[in-house]
Design a protein around this motif. Structure first.
Motif, PDB file in Angstrom:
ATOM      1  N   ALA A 488       0.833  -1.215   0.000  1.00 42.11           N
ATOM      2  CA  ALA A 488       0.000   0.000   0.000  1.00 42.11           C
ATOM      3  C   ALA A 488       0.860   1.256   0.000  1.00 42.11           C
ATOM      4  O   ALA A 488       0.565   2.229  -0.711  1.00 42.11           O
ATOM      5  CB  ALA A 488      -0.927  -0.017   1.209  1.00 42.11           C
ATOM      6  N   ILE A 489       1.936   1.235   0.777  1.00 44.18           N
ATOM      7  CA  ILE A 489       2.830   2.417   0.818  1.00 44.18           C
ATOM      8  C   ILE A 489       3.542   2.592  -0.515  1.00 44.18           C
ATOM      9  O   ILE A 489       3.734   3.731  -0.987  1.00 44.18           O
ATOM     10  CB  ILE A 489       3.837   2.260   1.978  1.00 44.18           C
ATOM     11  N   GLU A 490       3.945   1.503  -1.147  1.00 42.39           N
ATOM     12  CA  GLU A 490       4.600   1.597  -2.453  1.00 42.39           C
ATOM     13  C   GLU A 490       3.670   2.204  -3.487  1.00 42.39           C
ATOM     14  O   GLU A 490       4.096   3.015  -4.323  1.00 42.39           O
ATOM     15  CB  GLU A 490       5.067   0.210  -2.893  1.00 42.39           C
ATOM     16  N   GLU A 491       2.395   1.828  -3.443  1.00 43.19           N
ATOM     17  CA  GLU A 491       1.430   2.438  -4.366  1.00 43.19           C
ATOM     18  C   GLU A 491       1.279   3.936  -4.081  1.00 43.19           C
ATOM     19  O   GLU A 491       1.191   4.754  -5.016  1.00 43.19           O
ATOM     20  CB  GLU A 491       0.080   1.728  -4.242  1.00 43.19           C
ATOM     21  N   GLU A 515       6.125  14.459   2.220  1.00 38.43           N
ATOM     22  CA  GLU A 515       5.246  13.295   2.377  1.00 38.43           C
ATOM     23  C   GLU A 515       5.918  12.032   1.862  1.00 38.43           C
ATOM     24  O   GLU A 515       5.771  10.956   2.448  1.00 38.43           O
ATOM     25  CB  GLU A 515       3.924  13.552   1.646  1.00 38.43           C
ATOM     26  N   ILE A 516       6.688  12.148   0.789  1.00 41.31           N
ATOM     27  CA  ILE A 516       7.411  10.994   0.256  1.00 41.31           C
ATOM     28  C   ILE A 516       8.453  10.506   1.261  1.00 41.31           C
ATOM     29  O   ILE A 516       8.600   9.295   1.504  1.00 41.31           O
ATOM     30  CB  ILE A 516       8.062  11.353  -1.094  1.00 41.31           C
ATOM     31  N   ASN A 517       9.168  11.429   1.869  1.00 42.35           N
ATOM     32  CA  ASN A 517      10.166  11.043   2.876  1.00 42.35           C
ATOM     33  C   ASN A 517       9.515  10.373   4.085  1.00 42.35           C
ATOM     34  O   ASN A 517      10.052   9.396   4.641  1.00 42.35           O
ATOM     35  CB  ASN A 517      10.946  12.281   3.328  1.00 42.35           C
ATOM     36  N   LEU A 518       8.354  10.880   4.492  1.00 40.56           N
ATOM     37  CA  LEU A 518       7.659  10.296   5.646  1.00 40.56           C
ATOM     38  C   LEU A 518       7.211   8.869   5.355  1.00 40.56           C
ATOM     39  O   LEU A 518       7.403   7.966   6.183  1.00 40.56           O
ATOM     40  CB  LEU A 518       6.460  11.180   6.008  1.00 40.56           C
ATOM     41  N   LYS A 519       6.648   8.651   4.190  1.00 38.85           N
ATOM     42  CA  LYS A 519       6.204   7.300   3.842  1.00 38.85           C
ATOM     43  C   LYS A 519       7.395   6.367   3.621  1.00 38.85           C
ATOM     44  O   LYS A 519       7.311   5.166   3.892  1.00 38.85           O
ATOM     45  CB  LYS A 519       5.316   7.346   2.596  1.00 38.85           C
TER      46      LYS A 519
END
Length: 606
Positions: A488-491, A515-519
């Motif tokens: 889910a995070i990769e999507e 947001e990308i860094n957080l995920k």
């Protein structure tokens, strides 16, 4: 006797009231009015005519037309308003505080326990609505309904997968208590939990097929299954596709190629085995007491032989001894002198996984119970009435003997099932394996991708026990839940990356980048799942006569203890009750134990 006229009596009463009022005006204190033959206490407030606070007059009997004694009580000096003491100015001592506290705590605990029990029963009988199958989700197929598979089902978040369960039995069996079913100590349905009760409470609907897996095609990624339905009267074969597959089919009974074992011995692995043993025990007893039966035949029929000195064989021998001592001796006194139990083990001692002290304690207990333990005795052949064995003497020589039996129970070990052996033959890395499917540290089958194995059908460095299989199931549940979160995070990262490329505003790019860094950090934490590592909690075994042995590890193996006896038996029971998967089964097992204690075991043949 002095007679008074009504006017005289009224005048006397008025005189007494005047005396009372004058006393109140002169000293506004609480008054104690006592009647000689009465101990009743009455209290009422009086308002002082001098403007003082209201006082209390305590009257120990109603006003009547007779002489009363008036007693003045002391008045508090330093308080404007006070409660005047009774006849005894000292307050009663507070007693039994601890008992009152314990009683209130017990009462509150009972109310809370009943509330929890009521809610749990209601919740188990009223499953919620489930999500339908989602074509966008991966299909996870689980084979088997044993310890490993059911532990996986309990912990798995089915919202992330389309789950399919395939097993020839539609229930989970609590195998540690199976020996108790052979003698009627516990009824077999008390240790069975229907799979429908488990899968119906999952978030997403779970498909279940009561069938046996006959072939796993790793290349085509399908499982072939057979429906052995009694209603249809014929076998129908079909295929079930999968994205992920978990093989938890367990193992079958090992006979080591000894002739006659499959044909004449009773096994102890399934509910049907326990029912067969229960019938055969009573069949041997009733046949031995039949008219004109020879003494030699009686001795043969009443000789119960158990092959295998592991926990299963030991516990069955102990249960059989209890059945004879507590019930059969009383209801069938004719067999008292001839009933005998013999345990046969090829190794030098029984319970090889236990400490030496507990092994010696078990053998001594069996000797006291008149259970014959024959170690270093290997079975070579089995017929319908006797077994041929080879006994190793202390000097190393081997002697052949023949042992007659009425009942033979085979509890020796595990063998690989055909469906597992077929999959092993398909995979080159599995060619040299003998115990089962070789897996890596994450339980992935060597030579495959997306196929896992757990329990008795897998070959690991750990013993094939229920405890190992249960921990493997819990590990795989965490693994699959982590895989779903990672996917889910990769999507989300892919979508954020697409938005990043299309963004023209610098502030928007900065927000997306954060947001990308957080995920990314969240995904790195999820992926940090350690390989499977078994944590041995200990071993338990019941040895009869309300005694048990326990070899336990505490705090991850930092502390170990070996105990045996009646207190250990209580611990054995409490531990097994706590390990039963559902509250329903716990209540049923406890009820069976109480019923057996109160009424004894049933000696009917069926």
């Amino acid at each position: 006797m002095v007679l008074r006229t009504p006017s005289a009596a009224f005048a006397a009463a008025s005189s007494r009231r005047s005396i009372l009022q004058s006393t109140i005006h002169s000293s506004p204190r609480s008054l104690l009015i006592r009647r000689p033959q009465s101990s009743s206490l009455y209290t009422f407030p009086l308002q002082s005519l001098r403007g003082r606070q209201s006082q209390q007059i305590q009257i120990q009997s109603p006003l009547r037309q007779q002489t009363r004694r008036i007693t003045n009580l002391s008045e508090p000096k330093n308080e404007a308003s006070s409660t005047v003491a009774t006849a005894n100015p000292v307050a009663p001592k507070k007693r039994f505080r601890a008992l009152r506290f314990i009683w209130r705590l017990t009462w509150l605990s009972a109310v809370g326990g009943m509330a929890y029990l009521t809610y749990h029963i209601y919740d188990s009988k009223h499953p919620p609505e489930q999500l339908p199958a989602d074509p966008s989700k991966k299909t996870l197929v689980v084979l088997g309904s044993g310890w490993g598979s059911v532990s996986l089902l309990k912990k798995l978040d089915t919202e992330n997968y389309n789950l399919v369960v395939i097993s020839p039995r539609n229930f989970f069996l609590f195998t540690p208590l199976l020996p108790s079913c052979t003698t009627g100590t516990i009824e077999h349905r008390s240790i069975m939990e229907p799979l429908r009760h488990i899968i119906r409470h999952k978030k997403r609907a779970v498909k279940y097929y009561e069938a046996e897996a006959t072939k796993i095609d790793a290349e085509r990624r399908v499982v072939k299954i057979n429906d052995f339905s009694d209603v249809k009267g014929s076998v129908s074969e079909t295929e079930v596709p999968f994205d992920y597959l978990v093989v938890g089919v367990g193992a079958e009974n090992a006979t080591f190629g000894i002739p006659g074992v499959k044909e004449h011995a009773c096994f102890l692995k399934e509910i049907g085995d326990a029912q067969q043993i229960r019938k055969k025990v009573m069949d041997c007893i009733e046949t031995a007491t039949f008219k004109d039966q020879s003494e030699a035949e009686k001795e043969r029929l009443l000789h119960m032989v158990v092959v295998g000195g592991g926990p299963t064989g030991i516990e069955f021998a102990g249960e059989l001894h209890d059945f004879f001592e507590e019930d059969l001796r009383k209801w069938v006194p004719d067999i008292t002198d001839k009933f005998k139990v013999t345990l046969v083990e090829a190794l030098p001692n029984v319970l090889p996984m236990f400490s030496k002290a507990l092994i010696e304690y078990t053998e001594k207990t069996f000797k006291d119970e008149n259970i014959s333990v024959r170690t270093k005795t290997m079975v070579k052949k089995v017929t319908d009435k006797n077994i041929d064995v080879e006994v190793t003497q202390p000097d190393g020589t081997k002697v052949k003997e023949s042992i007659d039996y009425g009942l033979l129970v085979w509890a020796t070990g595990n063998a690989v099932r055909n469906v597992v052996r077929d999959l092993m033959n398909q995979l080159p890395p599995q060619k040299n394996s003998r115990r089962g499917l070789v897996v890596n540290d994450y339980l992935v089958v060597d030579g495959t991708e997306g196929i896992w194995a757990l329990g008795d059908c897998s070959a690991t460095k750990y013993a094939p026990t229920a405890q190992v299989a249960s921990q493997q199931g819990n590990f795989l549940a965490r693994l699959f839940n982590s895989m779903a979160k990672t996917q889910a995070i990769e999507e989300d990262l892919y979508n954020l990356d697409q938005q990043m490329q299309a963004a023209t505003n610098e502030d928007e790019k900065a927000r997306l980048n954060a947001e990308i860094n957080l995920k990314g950090r969240s995904m790195s934490k999820i992926k940090q799942l350690s390989p499977f590592e078994y944590s041995h909690q200990g071993s338990l075994a019941y040895i009869g006569a309300d005694r048990a042995v326990a070899d336990l590890n505490w705090f991850g193996g930092a502390i170990s203890s070996a105990t045996g006896g009646e207190l250990t038996y209580i611990f054995w029971r409490s531990a097994y009750v706590s390990m039963v998967f559902s509250l329903r089964n716990r209540i049923l097992v406890l009820t069976d134990w109480l019923k057996t204690k109160a009424f004894g075991r049933d000696v009917s043949r069926e």
